[in-house]
Design a protein around this motif. Sequence first.
Motif, PDB file in Angstrom:
ATOM      1  N   GLN A 242       1.180  -1.128  -0.048  1.00  0.00           N
ATOM      2  CA  GLN A 242      -0.259   0.187  -0.259  1.00  0.00           C
ATOM      3  C   GLN A 242       0.679   1.287  -0.313  1.00  0.00           C
ATOM      4  N   GLN A 243       1.688   0.712   0.739  1.00  0.00           N
ATOM      5  CA  GLN A 243       2.853   2.110   0.373  1.00  0.00           C
ATOM      6  C   GLN A 243       3.609   2.490  -0.439  1.00  0.00           C
ATOM      7  N   ARG A 244       3.641   1.716  -1.737  1.00  0.00           N
ATOM      8  CA  ARG A 244       4.280   1.685  -2.924  1.00  0.00           C
ATOM      9  C   ARG A 244       3.220   2.050  -3.425  1.00  0.00           C
ATOM     10  N   GLN A 245       2.275   1.988  -3.589  1.00  0.00           N
ATOM     11  CA  GLN A 245       0.879   2.233  -4.473  1.00  0.00           C
ATOM     12  C   GLN A 245       0.614   3.361  -3.838  1.00  0.00           C
ATOM     13  N   LEU A 246       1.273   3.520  -2.647  1.00  0.00           N
ATOM     14  CA  LEU A 246       0.709   5.444  -2.709  1.00  0.00           C
ATOM     15  C   LEU A 246       1.611   6.231  -2.643  1.00  0.00           C
ATOM     16  N   LEU A 247       3.023   6.252  -2.723  1.00  0.00           N
ATOM     17  CA  LEU A 247       3.852   6.393  -3.249  1.00  0.00           C
ATOM     18  C   LEU A 247       4.035   6.924  -4.626  1.00  0.00           C
ATOM     19  N   SER A 248       3.769   5.854  -5.356  1.00  0.00           N
ATOM     20  CA  SER A 248       3.480   5.456  -6.633  1.00  0.00           C
ATOM     21  C   SER A 248       2.648   6.509  -7.953  1.00  0.00           C
ATOM     22  N   LEU A 249       1.422   6.766  -7.122  1.00  0.00           N
ATOM     23  CA  LEU A 249       0.062   7.467  -6.976  1.00  0.00           C
ATOM     24  C   LEU A 249       0.885   8.778  -7.108  1.00  0.00           C
ATOM     25  N   LEU A 250       1.383   9.376  -5.744  1.00  0.00           N
ATOM     26  CA  LEU A 250       1.920  11.019  -5.801  1.00  0.00           C
ATOM     27  C   LEU A 250       2.917  11.005  -6.734  1.00  0.00           C
ATOM     28  N   CYS A 251       3.603  10.249  -7.503  1.00  0.00           N
ATOM     29  CA  CYS A 251       4.696  10.409  -8.307  1.00  0.00           C
ATOM     30  C   CYS A 251       3.918  10.787  -9.331  1.00  0.00           C
ATOM     31  N   ALA A 252       2.866  10.272  -9.647  1.00  0.00           N
ATOM     32  CA  ALA A 252       2.074  10.167 -10.894  1.00  0.00           C
ATOM     33  C   ALA A 252       1.323  11.363 -10.642  1.00  0.00           C
ATOM     34  N   ALA A 253       1.099  11.550  -9.955  1.00  0.00           N
ATOM     35  CA  ALA A 253       0.442  13.184  -9.834  1.00  0.00           C
ATOM     36  C   ALA A 253       0.815  14.304  -9.921  1.00  0.00           C
ATOM     37  N   ARG A 254      -0.049  15.072 -11.010  1.00  0.00           N
ATOM     38  CA  ARG A 254       0.933  16.002 -11.958  1.00  0.00           C
ATOM     39  C   ARG A 254       0.371  17.194 -10.983  1.00  0.00           C
ATOM     40  N   GLU A 255      -0.340  17.288  -9.648  1.00  0.00           N
ATOM     41  CA  GLU A 255       0.139  18.251  -8.097  1.00  0.00           C
ATOM     42  C   GLU A 255      -0.594  18.017  -6.984  1.00  0.00           C
ATOM     43  N   PRO A 256      -0.444  18.353  -6.623  1.00  0.00           N
ATOM     44  CA  PRO A 256      -1.079  17.339  -5.358  1.00  0.00           C
ATOM     45  C   PRO A 256      -3.071  17.297  -5.429  1.00  0.00           C
ATOM     46  N   ILE A 257      -3.230  16.065  -4.522  1.00  0.00           N
ATOM     47  CA  ILE A 257      -4.142  15.173  -5.206  1.00  0.00           C
ATOM     48  C   ILE A 257      -4.754  14.857  -3.693  1.00  0.00           C
ATOM     49  N   PRO A 258      -6.144  15.280  -4.003  1.00  0.00           N
ATOM     50  CA  PRO A 258      -7.060  15.520  -2.625  1.00  0.00           C
ATOM     51  C   PRO A 258      -7.007  13.917  -1.913  1.00  0.00           C
ATOM     52  N   LEU A 259      -7.038  13.527  -0.731  1.00  0.00           N
ATOM     53  CA  LEU A 259      -6.756  12.612   0.387  1.00  0.00           C
ATOM     54  C   LEU A 259      -8.246  11.795  -0.149  1.00  0.00           C
ATOM     55  N   SER A 260      -9.579  12.274  -0.617  1.00  0.00           N
ATOM     56  CA  SER A 260     -10.419  11.116  -1.287  1.00  0.00           C
ATOM     57  C   SER A 260     -10.127  10.148  -2.109  1.00  0.00           C
ATOM     58  N   LEU A 261      -9.662  11.010  -2.870  1.00  0.00           N
ATOM     59  CA  LEU A 261      -8.830  10.699  -4.970  1.00  0.00           C
ATOM     60  C   LEU A 261      -7.607   9.390  -4.435  1.00  0.00           C
ATOM     61  N   LEU A 262      -7.291   9.663  -3.133  1.00  0.00           N
ATOM     62  CA  LEU A 262      -5.834   9.334  -3.535  1.00  0.00           C
ATOM     63  C   LEU A 262      -5.993   7.612  -3.211  1.00  0.00           C
ATOM     64  N   ALA A 263      -7.774   7.950  -2.342  1.00  0.00           N
ATOM     65  CA  ALA A 263      -7.693   6.611  -1.378  1.00  0.00           C
ATOM     66  C   ALA A 263      -8.126   6.032  -2.715  1.00  0.00           C
ATOM     67  N   ASP A 264      -9.501   6.486  -3.222  1.00  0.00           N
ATOM     68  CA  ASP A 264     -10.156   6.197  -4.208  1.00  0.00           C
ATOM     69  C   ASP A 264      -8.867   4.922  -4.858  1.00  0.00           C
ATOM     70  N   ALA A 265      -8.351   5.534  -5.618  1.00  0.00           N
ATOM     71  CA  ALA A 265      -7.058   5.155  -6.825  1.00  0.00           C
ATOM     72  C   ALA A 265      -6.346   4.104  -5.891  1.00  0.00           C
ATOM     73  N   ALA A 266      -6.257   3.451  -4.741  1.00  0.00           N
ATOM     74  CA  ALA A 266      -5.690   3.124  -4.401  1.00  0.00           C
ATOM     75  C   ALA A 266      -6.345   2.456  -3.358  1.00  0.00           C
ATOM     76  N   ASP A 267      -7.151   2.232  -3.882  1.00  0.00           N
ATOM     77  CA  ASP A 267      -8.690   1.072  -3.225  1.00  0.00           C
ATOM     78  C   ASP A 267      -8.725   0.748  -1.345  1.00  0.00           C
ATOM     79  N   LEU A 268      -8.368   2.053  -0.740  1.00  0.00           N
ATOM     80  CA  LEU A 268      -8.256   2.135   0.920  1.00  0.00           C
ATOM     81  C   LEU A 268      -9.085   3.433   1.035  1.00  0.00           C
ATOM     82  N   ASP A 269      -9.501   2.776   2.652  1.00  0.00           N
ATOM     83  CA  ASP A 269      -9.813   4.251   3.225  1.00  0.00           C
ATOM     84  C   ASP A 269      -8.893   5.200   3.240  1.00  0.00           C
TER      85      ASP A 269
END
Length: 172
Positions: free
Chosen positions: A44-71
Amino acid sequence: FQEAEEEGLRMDTDMGLPRGLNERYIQYLDRHMDALGLNKLSKQQRQLLSLLCAAREPIPLSLLADAADLDEYDVLEELAVFGSLIRQSEDRDPEVALFTKSFRDFLLSRDCRRYSVNSSTGTDLLANFIMDNIRQEKDFTKKPYLDRNGFVHLLQYAQEEPEAVTEYMIGL
């Protein structure tokens, strides 16, 4: 300096100063991981870091959670190991980002495989979230981050999966 002081480092002793910024990131992360009794990043940490690296700008926590399929609470717990290397706004739906571009560069480099991630994993997660949840073009406006950046993520994903993205775009 504040973090060094909080970690108990003193200038009057041999601290083993890092040779560069990448080594400082490694020291910082090693200390935080050791303090939590962890020896490697979780999936999960690797997924979240990958998402943050791919993000073009700060990403909403709710979208980060949804994309990683986490609460959202699980996301915050997983990101806590990174301390001040992860920024979070104080908004109602907080935006999350990596502290600096140099930390992103460190994570994407292969200098330290223990902490390395791949931004294409984050792009894949975002694109799949879009294709699974955004059914009409107007739905992009419900998530401002996706309204600004969603098609960029889809175009990047199309380099790997052109048929899936083409089929999705035709269905919009």
